[in-house]
Design an enzyme around this catalytic site. Sequence first.
Site, mmCIF file in Angstrom:
data_model
loop_
_atom_site.group_PDB
_atom_site.id
_atom_site.type_symbol
_atom_site.label_atom_id
_atom_site.label_comp_id
_atom_site.label_asym_id
_atom_site.label_seq_id
_atom_site.Cartn_x
_atom_site.Cartn_y
_atom_site.Cartn_z
ATOM 1 N N CYS A 1 0.836 -1.201 0.000
ATOM 2 C CA CYS A 1 0.000 0.000 0.000
ATOM 3 C C CYS A 1 0.869 1.249 0.000
ATOM 4 O O CYS A 1 1.288 1.726 1.052
ATOM 5 C CB CYS A 1 -0.947 -0.003 1.194
ATOM 6 S SG CYS A 1 -2.039 1.429 1.179
ATOM 7 N N CYS B 1 -0.571 4.164 1.959
ATOM 8 C CA CYS B 1 -0.471 4.077 3.426
ATOM 9 C C CYS B 1 0.971 4.307 3.891
ATOM 10 O O CYS B 1 1.205 4.944 4.904
ATOM 11 C CB CYS B 1 -0.900 2.702 3.936
ATOM 12 S SG CYS B 1 -2.267 1.966 3.045
ATOM 13 N N ASP B 2 1.945 3.752 3.153
ATOM 14 C CA ASP B 2 3.322 3.694 3.667
ATOM 15 C C ASP B 2 4.302 4.651 2.981
ATOM 16 O O ASP B 2 5.394 4.883 3.492
ATOM 17 C CB ASP B 2 3.885 2.265 3.492
ATOM 18 C CG ASP B 2 3.053 1.233 4.247
ATOM 19 O OD1 ASP B 2 2.419 1.619 5.238
ATOM 20 O OD2 ASP B 2 3.044 0.057 3.832
#
Length: 315
Positions: free
Chosen positions: A139, A142-143
């Site tokens: 992701c 997200c990261d």
Amino acid sequence: MVEKVVIIGSGPAAHTAAIYAARAEMQPVLFEGFMAGGVAAGGQLTTTTEVENFPGFPDGIPGPELTERFRAQSARFGTRLHTETVTRVDLSSRPFRVFTDEREVDALTLIIATGATAKRMDLPGARDGELWQKGVSACAVCDGALPIFRDRPLVVIGGGDSAMEESTFLTKYGSRVYLVHRRDELRASRIMQQRVRSNPKIELVLSHVPVAAIGAAKLEGVKVRDVTTNRERVIAAGGLFFAIGHQPNTDFLGGQVKCDADGYVVTKPGTVETSVPGVFAAGDVQDKKWRQAVTAAGTGCMAALSAEHFLAEHG
Ligand code: FAD
Ligand code: NDP
């Protein structure tokens, strides 16, 4: 007490079903999950940045904000929301029974809207206990902002819209982004491809597959193989992001609803009816093809109306 309708899921399909069911005075109960399938309540849109193709938001809207709005609208009409993951169901007779770690609920109708979760590749070096979460992720949104990826070359695997979106997003952080895809043409929509092709920080590495993640304490490179020549080389990289599609969240059904070979719930064409009368499925959990927020919302609406009609006919 037997509920008229229980909805499982938390994305656009589940909340649209809840809004319709609540307004139809079916007093829905909705289980939104707690990191179910590894995704926060709110579903896949919580992992994205701007959503530009959901009608009503001409300037776009961040995915997490859109899901918050879905949830607020469900709650406004009286949906009872539980932040619990459904672990199993018993569909052997009606009322159906729905189990979480905290409660059991009986339901006259059930709407499955549990969506899908991003897939990971089983590559040497990229597994749990190896470099997974030490430079390897599924992701980017997200990261991607983590310090380990700043000003480093990054590799994204995949040729769909997610891969386009994630590689474009990662150019904000990485020094260069290599988009590695197994075929010589991309699957992504034209507009997303154009953004990637016109971005000077993205290099397309077509007809290549990753074969290993390289590094000791953290990722240092990705070994890739040219599928036309079989030649291998290492791309120096601080990040490896899988963007290779999704797995439907259907394990908790325990085979009681007909699913296809990939685990997607099978619905009767043109409807949201499953193999079990009174059980309906909406959104990505039953849709391999369109997989959009607005199509998920559309089938969520169909599921609530179908449940209402089913109750009118069967009680
Ligand atoms: P999901 O969004 O998949 O949500 C289902 C959720 O239900 C799960 O995430 C989990 O929280 C919960 N759940 C799962 N299992 C259980 C359980 N057992 N018990 C309780 N709860 C459970 N589409 C667009 O239209 N526009 C975009 O710009 C766009 N961008 C995207 C960007 C990314 C990075 C991704 C991954 C997808 C994007 N999509 C976009 C696709 C879109 O997000 C999906 O089509 C849509 O979210 C599907 O909605 P859904 O309601 O089926 O379920
Ligand atoms: P897709 O299934 O569309 O694409 C997956 C990609 O990964 C494909 O290119 C596929 O290759 C590749 N792939 C799959 N398995 C492997 C493997 N084992 N090894 C190497 N490559 C692999 O998934 P997406 O997540 O990209 O998109 C899902 C849905 O979400 C789509 O409907 C998309 O339109 C939507 N979406 C929309 C966005 C937007 O509109 N802004 C943003 C993101 C997603 P191949 O092509 O060869 O099969």
